[in-house]
Scaffold this motif. Structure first.
Motif, mmCIF file in Angstrom:
data_model
loop_
_atom_site.group_PDB
_atom_site.id
_atom_site.type_symbol
_atom_site.label_atom_id
_atom_site.label_comp_id
_atom_site.label_asym_id
_atom_site.label_seq_id
_atom_site.Cartn_x
_atom_site.Cartn_y
_atom_site.Cartn_z
ATOM 1 N N THR A 7 0.840 -1.189 0.000
ATOM 2 C CA THR A 7 0.000 0.000 0.000
ATOM 3 C C THR A 7 0.878 1.243 0.000
ATOM 4 O O THR A 7 1.789 1.371 0.814
ATOM 5 C CB THR A 7 -0.911 0.035 1.248
ATOM 6 N N PHE A 8 0.595 2.144 -0.932
ATOM 7 C CA PHE A 8 1.236 3.462 -0.973
ATOM 8 C C PHE A 8 0.244 4.419 -0.321
ATOM 9 O O PHE A 8 -0.762 4.786 -0.931
ATOM 10 C CB PHE A 8 1.527 3.873 -2.418
ATOM 11 N N THR A 9 0.501 4.797 0.926
ATOM 12 C CA THR A 9 -0.481 5.586 1.674
ATOM 13 C C THR A 9 -0.610 7.009 1.150
ATOM 14 O O THR A 9 -1.651 7.632 1.351
ATOM 15 C CB THR A 9 -0.153 5.603 3.181
ATOM 16 N N ASP A 10 0.409 7.524 0.465
ATOM 17 C CA ASP A 10 0.327 8.892 -0.050
ATOM 18 C C ASP A 10 -0.699 9.025 -1.170
ATOM 19 O O ASP A 10 -1.261 10.100 -1.366
ATOM 20 C CB ASP A 10 1.700 9.384 -0.513
ATOM 21 N N VAL A 11 -0.952 7.943 -1.897
ATOM 22 C CA VAL A 11 -1.933 7.979 -2.982
ATOM 23 C C VAL A 11 -3.099 7.016 -2.737
ATOM 24 O O VAL A 11 -3.920 6.801 -3.627
ATOM 25 C CB VAL A 11 -1.278 7.687 -4.358
ATOM 26 N N ASP A 12 -3.137 6.410 -1.546
ATOM 27 C CA ASP A 12 -4.196 5.484 -1.147
ATOM 28 C C ASP A 12 -4.426 4.396 -2.200
ATOM 29 O O ASP A 12 -5.525 4.220 -2.715
ATOM 30 C CB ASP A 12 -5.499 6.247 -0.871
ATOM 31 N N LEU A 13 -3.328 3.667 -2.494
ATOM 32 C CA LEU A 13 -3.362 2.629 -3.514
ATOM 33 C C LEU A 13 -2.756 1.349 -2.946
ATOM 34 O O LEU A 13 -1.665 1.385 -2.371
ATOM 35 C CB LEU A 13 -2.548 3.086 -4.732
ATOM 36 N N THR A 14 -3.475 0.229 -3.072
ATOM 37 C CA THR A 14 -2.981 -1.071 -2.619
ATOM 38 C C THR A 14 -2.947 -2.019 -3.808
ATOM 39 O O THR A 14 -3.915 -2.098 -4.571
ATOM 40 C CB THR A 14 -3.883 -1.656 -1.516
ATOM 41 N N VAL A 15 -1.837 -2.729 -3.944
ATOM 42 C CA VAL A 15 -1.688 -3.706 -5.018
ATOM 43 C C VAL A 15 -1.164 -5.014 -4.449
ATOM 44 O O VAL A 15 -0.488 -5.035 -3.429
ATOM 45 C CB VAL A 15 -0.748 -3.204 -6.132
ATOM 46 N N THR A 16 -1.491 -6.115 -5.120
ATOM 47 C CA THR A 16 -0.945 -7.420 -4.773
ATOM 48 C C THR A 16 0.294 -7.632 -5.619
ATOM 49 O O THR A 16 0.267 -7.386 -6.833
ATOM 50 C CB THR A 16 -1.983 -8.527 -5.055
ATOM 51 N N VAL A 17 1.391 -8.060 -4.968
ATOM 52 C CA VAL A 17 2.663 -8.212 -5.674
ATOM 53 C C VAL A 17 3.252 -9.595 -5.415
ATOM 54 O O VAL A 17 3.067 -10.163 -4.340
ATOM 55 C CB VAL A 17 3.675 -7.130 -5.244
ATOM 56 N N PRO A 18 3.990 -10.138 -6.388
ATOM 57 C CA PRO A 18 4.687 -11.393 -6.155
ATOM 58 C C PRO A 18 5.815 -11.191 -5.150
ATOM 59 O O PRO A 18 6.438 -10.123 -5.116
ATOM 60 C CB PRO A 18 5.259 -11.766 -7.521
ATOM 61 N N ALA A 19 6.074 -12.191 -4.328
ATOM 62 C CA ALA A 19 7.187 -12.117 -3.379
ATOM 63 C C ALA A 19 8.474 -11.850 -4.151
ATOM 64 O O ALA A 19 8.688 -12.393 -5.235
ATOM 65 C CB ALA A 19 7.296 -13.419 -2.601
ATOM 66 N N GLY A 20 9.308 -10.980 -3.597
ATOM 67 C CA GLY A 20 10.577 -10.638 -4.229
ATOM 68 C C GLY A 20 10.529 -9.370 -5.053
ATOM 69 O O GLY A 20 11.540 -8.937 -5.597
ATOM 70 N N THR A 21 9.364 -8.738 -5.136
ATOM 71 C CA THR A 21 9.217 -7.513 -5.913
ATOM 72 C C THR A 21 9.800 -6.331 -5.144
ATOM 73 O O THR A 21 9.530 -6.159 -3.961
ATOM 74 C CB THR A 21 7.731 -7.238 -6.213
#
Length: 95
Positions: A7-21
């Motif tokens: 989650t990037f709290t400055d832009v209120d955006l959450t994404v699912t990412v593969p481990a190691g990203t």
């Protein structure tokens, strides 16, 4: 493959990412506010504050620790170009 959420709290955006990203990879793709000058030789510009989930990030390398120290970064700060999301939920904002 294990996944985590970033989650990037400055832009209120959450994404699912593969481990190691690496955080900077997702910041670039999603248009989050983390800036970086690595490609121009300005190391340390991508300092990122970890608000939650630091335990779900890769261990800092010796290089990362040195750059953070040189830039007087706080204890919850990391280099977005170096740290990787290993799983779990992580919340960050530009440093």
């Amino acid at each position: 493959m294990p996944k985590g959420s970033l989650t990037f709290t400055d832009v209120d955006l959450t994404v699912t990412v593969p481990a190691g990203t690496r955080i900077i990879e997702i910041s670039e793709k999603m248009g989050a506010g983390i800036v970086f000058g690595c490609r121009e030789g300005d190391c340390g510009t991508c300092i990122t504050h970890v608000e939650e989930g630091g335990e779900h990030l890769s261990v800092p390398s010796a290089l990362e620790l040195r750059v953070l120290k040189e830039n007087l970064a706080g204890h919850a700060d990391r280099l977005a170009c170096q740290c990787q999301v290993l799983g779990g939920a992580v919340k960050v904002r530009p440093g």
